[in-house]
Design an enzyme around this catalytic site. Sequence first.
Site, PDB file in Angstrom:
ATOM      1  N   GLU A  90     -74.083 -53.989 -39.487  1.00  0.00           N
ATOM      2  CA  GLU A  90     -72.767 -53.327 -39.034  1.00  0.00           C
ATOM      3  C   GLU A  90     -72.672 -53.141 -37.659  1.00  0.00           C
ATOM      4  O   GLU A  90     -73.839 -53.372 -36.988  1.00  0.00           O
ATOM      5  CB  GLU A  90     -72.837 -52.094 -39.760  1.00  0.00           C
ATOM      6  CG  GLU A  90     -74.145 -51.446 -39.955  1.00  0.00           C
ATOM      7  CD  GLU A  90     -73.817 -50.101 -40.625  1.00  0.00           C
ATOM      8  OE1 GLU A  90     -73.754 -50.273 -41.910  1.00  0.00           O
ATOM      9  OE2 GLU A  90     -73.911 -48.725 -40.226  1.00  0.00           O
ATOM     10  N   CYS A 103     -71.181 -51.409 -30.212  1.00  0.00           N
ATOM     11  CA  CYS A 103     -72.426 -50.762 -30.653  1.00  0.00           C
ATOM     12  C   CYS A 103     -73.048 -52.007 -31.709  1.00  0.00           C
ATOM     13  O   CYS A 103     -72.459 -51.906 -32.803  1.00  0.00           O
ATOM     14  CB  CYS A 103     -72.614 -49.502 -31.292  1.00  0.00           C
ATOM     15  SG  CYS A 103     -74.230 -48.869 -32.100  1.00  0.00           S
ATOM     16  N   CYS A 110     -84.976 -51.420 -40.923  1.00  0.00           N
ATOM     17  CA  CYS A 110     -85.717 -50.838 -39.614  1.00  0.00           C
ATOM     18  C   CYS A 110     -86.913 -50.222 -40.337  1.00  0.00           C
ATOM     19  O   CYS A 110     -86.907 -49.899 -41.518  1.00  0.00           O
ATOM     20  CB  CYS A 110     -84.805 -49.810 -39.154  1.00  0.00           C
ATOM     21  SG  CYS A 110     -85.724 -49.094 -37.645  1.00  0.00           S
ATOM     22  N   CYS A 114     -87.315 -42.908 -39.480  1.00  0.00           N
ATOM     23  CA  CYS A 114     -86.977 -41.744 -39.185  1.00  0.00           C
ATOM     24  C   CYS A 114     -86.128 -40.914 -40.284  1.00  0.00           C
ATOM     25  O   CYS A 114     -85.277 -41.535 -40.881  1.00  0.00           O
ATOM     26  CB  CYS A 114     -85.627 -41.793 -37.925  1.00  0.00           C
ATOM     27  SG  CYS A 114     -86.595 -42.533 -36.623  1.00  0.00           S
ATOM     28  N   CYS A 117     -82.081 -40.938 -40.884  1.00  0.00           N
ATOM     29  CA  CYS A 117     -81.322 -42.264 -40.613  1.00  0.00           C
ATOM     30  C   CYS A 117     -81.157 -42.925 -41.903  1.00  0.00           C
ATOM     31  O   CYS A 117     -82.150 -43.288 -42.448  1.00  0.00           O
ATOM     32  CB  CYS A 117     -82.067 -42.802 -39.328  1.00  0.00           C
ATOM     33  SG  CYS A 117     -81.362 -44.326 -39.034  1.00  0.00           S
ATOM     34  N   CYS A 331     -75.650 -44.986 -37.954  1.00  0.00           N
ATOM     35  CA  CYS A 331     -76.340 -46.189 -38.339  1.00  0.00           C
ATOM     36  C   CYS A 331     -76.426 -46.253 -39.708  1.00  0.00           C
ATOM     37  O   CYS A 331     -77.068 -45.420 -40.485  1.00  0.00           O
ATOM     38  CB  CYS A 331     -77.589 -46.090 -37.370  1.00  0.00           C
ATOM     39  SG  CYS A 331     -77.553 -45.274 -35.963  1.00  0.00           S
TER      40      CYS A 331
HETATM   41  N1  SAH Z   1     -83.960 -47.727 -33.128  1.00  0.00           N
HETATM   42  C1  SAH Z   1     -83.235 -47.123 -32.118  1.00  0.00           C
HETATM   43  C2  SAH Z   1     -81.971 -47.411 -32.023  1.00  0.00           C
HETATM   44  C3  SAH Z   1     -81.188 -47.073 -33.349  1.00  0.00           C
HETATM   45  S1  SAH Z   1     -80.641 -45.743 -33.743  1.00  0.00           S
HETATM   46  C4  SAH Z   1     -83.576 -45.495 -31.789  1.00  0.00           C
HETATM   47  O1  SAH Z   1     -84.330 -45.254 -32.318  1.00  0.00           O
HETATM   48  O2  SAH Z   1     -83.310 -45.376 -30.803  1.00  0.00           O
HETATM   49  C5  SAH Z   1     -79.519 -45.037 -32.620  1.00  0.00           C
HETATM   50  C6  SAH Z   1     -79.738 -43.481 -32.125  1.00  0.00           C
HETATM   51  O3  SAH Z   1     -78.867 -42.944 -33.418  1.00  0.00           O
HETATM   52  C7  SAH Z   1     -81.142 -42.901 -32.164  1.00  0.00           C
HETATM   53  O4  SAH Z   1     -81.205 -42.018 -31.401  1.00  0.00           O
HETATM   54  C8  SAH Z   1     -81.000 -42.435 -33.722  1.00  0.00           C
HETATM   55  O5  SAH Z   1     -82.321 -41.590 -33.747  1.00  0.00           O
HETATM   56  C9  SAH Z   1     -80.025 -41.840 -33.833  1.00  0.00           C
HETATM   57  N2  SAH Z   1     -79.540 -41.437 -35.237  1.00  0.00           N
HETATM   58  C10 SAH Z   1     -79.811 -42.196 -36.333  1.00  0.00           C
HETATM   59  N3  SAH Z   1     -79.415 -41.586 -37.388  1.00  0.00           N
HETATM   60  C11 SAH Z   1     -78.582 -40.674 -37.071  1.00  0.00           C
HETATM   61  C12 SAH Z   1     -77.739 -39.740 -37.934  1.00  0.00           C
HETATM   62  N4  SAH Z   1     -77.710 -39.696 -39.086  1.00  0.00           N
HETATM   63  N5  SAH Z   1     -77.235 -38.654 -37.232  1.00  0.00           N
HETATM   64  C13 SAH Z   1     -77.329 -38.758 -35.581  1.00  0.00           C
HETATM   65  N6  SAH Z   1     -78.172 -39.560 -34.960  1.00  0.00           N
HETATM   66  C14 SAH Z   1     -78.701 -40.540 -35.711  1.00  0.00           C
END
Ligand code: SAH
Length: 345
Positions: A90, A103, A110, A114, A117, A331
């Site tokens: 996406e 974006c 991934c 985290c 996420c 994401c």
């Molecule tokens: N893997 C990379 C980039 C992808 S995520 C990274 O970790 O930076 C892009 C950003 O969105 C990251 O800061 C991630 O931690 C954050 N993110 C992911 N899921 C989220 C959510 N549900 N709410 C807010 N931020 C989120």
Amino acid sequence: MDIRNYKEEELVELAKELGQKPFRGKQLFEWLHKKQAAAFEEMTNLPLEFRKRLSESYCVSPLKIVKKQVSKKKDTQKYLFALPDGHMIESVWMKYHHGNSVCISSQVGCRMGCSFCASTLAGLVRNLTAGEMLSQIYEIQRDTKERVSHVIVMGMGEPLDNYDNLIRFIRLLSSERGLCISQRNITVSTCGLTERIRDLMKEKLQITLAVSLHAPNDEIRRKTMPVAKKYTIGEIFQTCREYFEVTGRRITFEYSMIRGVNDREEHARELAERCKGLNCHINLIPLNEVKERNCLRSVDSDIQRFKIILEKYRINVTIRREMGSDIDAACGQLRKKFLNQTGKN
Ligand code: SAH
């Protein structure tokens, strides 16, 4: 094979292999990246024979739009694309006063895990090629009929876990003979893989590095980010200081605000202390709650208080404007929903 993946010099070689003059490779590059042709038939100044040979082994665009969601305000559009092997990714298009931003995803799934996420729920499926990353931008430009000026690699995936393809992608995207997006308008977001950040410093790129911090100390960071067990915040800050010294580019820290986890006054003060003397910008992100995860979004007054404390320490801080929260723009959310509905994972 995806032909958008090739550098100009590689296309010159390919042209020669197919019995053409070298300049045909340059023309092909221009068709692919400057004019963003969608098919070999459009490349009318290339010999018919060359186009025929190319179409036997290569495809121009590896992506098909499966679904598009438009926000009520029409300033955000989210795309679900299918890849040639059937996997889904996406991308999000956002309209700002300073231009249009896309974006993009860098991987299918991934492996960073985290806990807040949606992208990482089913682990990593595969890396995206440079051509697949570029195509997200080209297809969105074609669909919106508007030029993209900014690109953020902040969708699904960890870009520095797909390093070589990422670098190839950035060079193709910023090539003067291609779409020519200024490297200053390209942001790469990482969860903080320090060896890779060190590699990145040596590439002599002008991009913005964004580091997902989400905590002021290792104890809290380890609660939500498994990667924090490998890289300490101390190491990350040290690497960021070096990154700034080498590249002169200000670092952005992303800080997703999770209720009761990382949003207290003392967390803001601890974070501010860490940032002392570092040229950085902190982007506070109100958490997008994901159904499968049990993290909650901080309340607005706590987010505001956090911002005010950081400002007292003279830190540049913004709260990310929420765009597209009505269209699952966090994401991995749209893909996850689609896969749930179709019974895949
Ligand atoms: N893997 C990379 C980039 C992808 S995520 C990274 O970790 O930076 C892009 C950003 O969105 C990251 O800061 C991630 O931690 C954050 N993110 C992911 N899921 C989220 C959510 N549900 N709410 C807010 N931020 C989120």
